[in-house]
Design a protein around this motif. Structure first.
Motif, PDB file in Angstrom:
ATOM      1  N   THR A 115      69.449  15.345  56.732  1.00  0.00           N
ATOM      2  CA  THR A 115      70.737  14.707  56.455  1.00  0.00           C
ATOM      3  C   THR A 115      71.268  15.146  55.100  1.00  0.00           C
ATOM      4  O   THR A 115      72.443  15.502  54.962  1.00  0.00           O
ATOM      5  N   LEU A 116      70.413  15.125  54.102  1.00  0.00           N
ATOM      6  CA  LEU A 116      70.805  15.564  52.761  1.00  0.00           C
ATOM      7  C   LEU A 116      71.168  17.043  52.765  1.00  0.00           C
ATOM      8  O   LEU A 116      72.147  17.455  52.130  1.00  0.00           O
ATOM      9  N   LEU A 169      72.376  18.913  55.295  1.00  0.00           N
ATOM     10  CA  LEU A 169      73.686  19.117  55.924  1.00  0.00           C
ATOM     11  C   LEU A 169      74.815  18.603  55.038  1.00  0.00           C
ATOM     12  O   LEU A 169      75.867  19.234  54.934  1.00  0.00           O
ATOM     13  N   GLU A 170      74.588  17.476  54.391  1.00  0.00           N
ATOM     14  CA  GLU A 170      75.626  16.907  53.520  1.00  0.00           C
ATOM     15  C   GLU A 170      75.876  17.800  52.308  1.00  0.00           C
ATOM     16  O   GLU A 170      77.017  18.127  51.989  1.00  0.00           O
ATOM     17  N   HIS A 171      74.808  18.206  51.629  1.00  0.00           N
ATOM     18  CA  HIS A 171      74.960  18.988  50.397  1.00  0.00           C
ATOM     19  C   HIS A 171      75.434  20.414  50.669  1.00  0.00           C
ATOM     20  O   HIS A 171      76.408  20.873  50.064  1.00  0.00           O
ATOM     21  N   GLY A 194      76.788  21.572  53.425  1.00  0.00           N
ATOM     22  CA  GLY A 194      78.114  21.492  54.045  1.00  0.00           C
ATOM     23  C   GLY A 194      79.209  21.295  53.014  1.00  0.00           C
ATOM     24  O   GLY A 194      80.275  21.895  53.097  1.00  0.00           O
ATOM     25  N   TYR A 195      78.935  20.458  52.010  1.00  0.00           N
ATOM     26  CA  TYR A 195      79.894  20.239  50.917  1.00  0.00           C
ATOM     27  C   TYR A 195      80.161  21.555  50.175  1.00  0.00           C
ATOM     28  O   TYR A 195      81.315  21.908  49.909  1.00  0.00           O
ATOM     29  N   ASN A 239      82.173  23.877  52.364  1.00  0.00           N
ATOM     30  CA  ASN A 239      83.561  23.406  52.430  1.00  0.00           C
ATOM     31  C   ASN A 239      84.323  23.761  51.155  1.00  0.00           C
ATOM     32  O   ASN A 239      85.492  24.148  51.210  1.00  0.00           O
TER      33      ASN A 239
END
Length: 166
Positions: free
Chosen positions: A107-108, A110-112, A114-115, A118
């Motif tokens: 989860t971390l 994909l979040e990091h 991905g950020y 982006n």
């Protein structure tokens, strides 16, 4: 100028030019204010062309309606959007955190990551579109995070690793 937000004020007689803060996305930054010639009252309708012309409706006091236009200043037409990775690249990167904490928590990860993708306008969501980049490419088979690939892909070589603690 496509990264600016133009707001026709309801009560005033001006168009405020805003942009989203490059790091705090919930915050707007005031850029400029555009006002019509003396004696004209904006009615609220604006239209923009891709080359920077702005068309607007107005009332010429005391009461005749008209359509006006102007060309955006070069500073607004030619300014590139702020590159979001600049702030992140200014800080050194802790490779241990990437190799252990980040890789162990999907989860971390994909979040990091991905950020970061982006921020650099890299498509990692839609594989059917051109320029798709697999977000899992940084996870090497040797079990470490590929910081060299991150630096080349996202930061264009500006990334520095933190010195190990002594």
């Amino acid at each position: 100028f496509r990264h600016y937000i133009f707001v026709a004020e309801a009560a005033g007689n001006a168009v405020s030019v805003l942009k989203v803060h490059h790091a705090r996305f919930e915050e707007f930054v005031f850029v400029s204010q555009l006002t019509p010639a003396k004696g004209l009252q904006l009615t609220g309708s604006l239209s923009f062309t891709p080359r920077g012309y702005v068309w607007f409706t107005y009332v010429s006091l005391p009461g005749s309606y008209g359509l006006g236009s102007f060309f955006l200043d070069e500073a607004l037409r030619e300014s590139p959007p702020t590159e979001g990775t600049v702030d992140v690249a200014e800080d050194c990167i802790n490779s241990t955190w990437y190799d252990t904490d980040l890789l162990e928590n999907e989860t971390l990860y994909l979040e990091h990551v991905g950020y970061l993708l982006n921020l650099s306008h890299i498509n990692w969501v839609w594989p059917q579109l051109p320029g798709f980049f697999d977000i899992r490419a940084f996870n090497t088979t040797a079990g470490y995070f590929d910081l060299d690939l991150l630096n080349a892909t996202v930061f264009k070589g500006r990334l520095t690793a933190c010195a190990p603690p002594t």
